[in-house]
Design a protein around this motif. Structure first.
Motif, short mmCIF file in Angstrom:
data_model
loop_
_atom_site.label_atom_id
_atom_site.label_comp_id
_atom_site.label_asym_id
_atom_site.label_seq_id
_atom_site.Cartn_x
_atom_site.Cartn_y
_atom_site.Cartn_z
N VAL A 219 -5.46 58.28 10.54
CA VAL A 219 -6.57 58.95 9.70
C VAL A 219 -6.66 60.60 10.14
O VAL A 219 -6.46 61.41 9.36
N ARG A 220 -6.65 60.65 11.46
CA ARG A 220 -6.61 62.01 11.78
C ARG A 220 -5.54 62.83 11.50
O ARG A 220 -5.51 63.90 11.31
N PHE A 221 -4.25 62.15 11.89
CA PHE A 221 -3.13 62.93 11.68
C PHE A 221 -2.95 63.30 10.06
O PHE A 221 -2.86 64.65 9.81
N VAL A 222 -3.11 62.26 9.16
CA VAL A 222 -2.96 62.62 7.68
C VAL A 222 -4.06 63.78 7.23
O VAL A 222 -3.95 64.46 6.18
N ASP A 223 -5.17 63.79 7.86
CA ASP A 223 -6.31 64.59 7.52
C ASP A 223 -5.94 66.10 7.85
O ASP A 223 -6.73 66.99 6.92
N THR A 224 -4.84 66.29 8.65
CA THR A 224 -4.48 67.70 8.98
C THR A 224 -3.51 68.15 8.03
O THR A 224 -2.90 69.24 8.10
N LEU A 225 -2.83 67.38 7.39
CA LEU A 225 -1.77 67.66 6.62
C LEU A 225 -1.89 68.44 5.42
O LEU A 225 -2.89 68.11 4.64
N PRO A 226 -1.11 69.53 4.81
CA PRO A 226 -1.34 70.07 3.78
C PRO A 226 -0.77 69.24 2.49
O PRO A 226 0.05 68.14 2.99
N GLU A 227 -1.08 69.80 1.18
CA GLU A 227 -0.40 68.92 0.21
C GLU A 227 1.10 68.91 0.33
O GLU A 227 1.62 70.10 0.78
N HIS A 228 1.67 68.02 -0.11
CA HIS A 228 3.16 67.66 -0.26
C HIS A 228 3.86 67.91 1.02
O HIS A 228 5.14 68.46 0.98
N ALA A 229 3.33 67.47 2.21
CA ALA A 229 3.99 67.99 3.48
C ALA A 229 5.28 67.05 3.86
O ALA A 229 6.13 67.46 4.48
N TYR A 230 5.36 65.99 3.08
CA TYR A 230 6.29 64.94 3.17
C TYR A 230 6.80 64.49 1.65
O TYR A 230 6.06 64.67 0.75
N ASP A 231 7.86 64.15 1.76
CA ASP A 231 8.52 63.63 0.28
C ASP A 231 7.82 62.10 0.06
O ASP A 231 7.49 61.94 -1.04
N ILE A 232 7.91 61.19 1.10
CA ILE A 232 7.77 60.05 1.06
C ILE A 232 6.82 59.57 2.50
O ILE A 232 7.35 59.95 3.44
N ALA A 233 5.70 58.92 2.12
CA ALA A 233 4.85 58.48 3.20
C ALA A 233 4.76 57.02 3.06
O ALA A 233 4.58 56.35 1.87
N LEU A 234 5.17 56.22 4.18
CA LEU A 234 5.12 54.77 4.44
C LEU A 234 4.11 54.39 5.35
O LEU A 234 4.11 54.99 6.21
N ALA A 235 3.13 53.41 4.83
CA ALA A 235 2.28 53.00 5.77
C ALA A 235 2.14 51.36 5.78
O ALA A 235 2.15 50.83 4.97
N ASP A 236 2.23 51.06 7.19
CA ASP A 236 2.06 49.34 7.56
C ASP A 236 0.87 49.41 8.46
O ASP A 236 1.13 48.81 9.28
#
Length: 171
Positions: A101-118
């Motif tokens: 959560v802390r990591f994605v909270d720091t990301l700008p919009e569209h930092a990645y093409d695809i995010a996968l979470a398990d």
């Protein structure tokens, strides 16, 4: 646990030592990547709650340009780094020891093409990641694995027995 398709097809991945991790079943991972399809080619991928790295490494095997892995557990980090080295993809992979959560909270919009979470099923992390994504889409697409009995609003969900995959797309 093995890579299903692509450059590293059939290669085995080491699970975290002494782990109670729940690896994604091959059939679910195959469905996951069939749905993503050609979007994986040359994509930048974020593997959240990476564990052994199976999702991000599968993406690299299928043609992703780069994968970032986010993991906080020491045993998982050791397995993840060993798997990256065994496949020889150190130049296409970056490991972040961080809270998801802390990591994605720091990301700008569209930092990645695809995010996968398990994320762990016993947590509310799947729903939290989708909520964060809808507030500020940190990727063009987010795909989250979760327990089938727990609805995750705001995306298209497909069920595979006890497992569900929810796909969210950025506007």
């Amino acid at each position: 646990m093995r890579i299903i398709a692509g450059e590293f097809r059939g290669r085995r991945l080491a699970p975290p030592a002494g782990s109670h991790a729940r690896p994604t079943a091959d059939r679910v991972r195959e469905a996951w990547f069939s749905i993503i399809g050609s979007a994986i080619a040359e994509a930048t991928v974020l593997d959240i709650c990476a564990g052994s790295g199976a999702l991000g490494l599968e993406a690299l095997s299928r043609g992703a340009a780069h994968a970032d892995f986010v993991e906080s557990a020491s045993a998982s980090l050791r397995a993840l780094r060993a798997n990256i080295a065994a496949l020889g993809v150190e130049d296409r992979a970056t490991v972040h020891r961080a809270d998801a959560v802390r990591f994605v909270d720091t990301l700008p919009e569209h930092a990645y093409d695809i995010a996968l979470a398990d994320p762990p099923y016993a947590s509310d992390l799947a729903a939290r990641l989708v909520e964060i994504f809808h507030a500020r889409p940190f990727a063009r697409m987010l795909a989250v694995e979760h327990r089938a009995g727990i609805p995750i609003p705001g995306g298209e969900t497909r069920r595979y027995g006890d497992v569900a995959l929810t796909f969210c797309h950025a506007p």
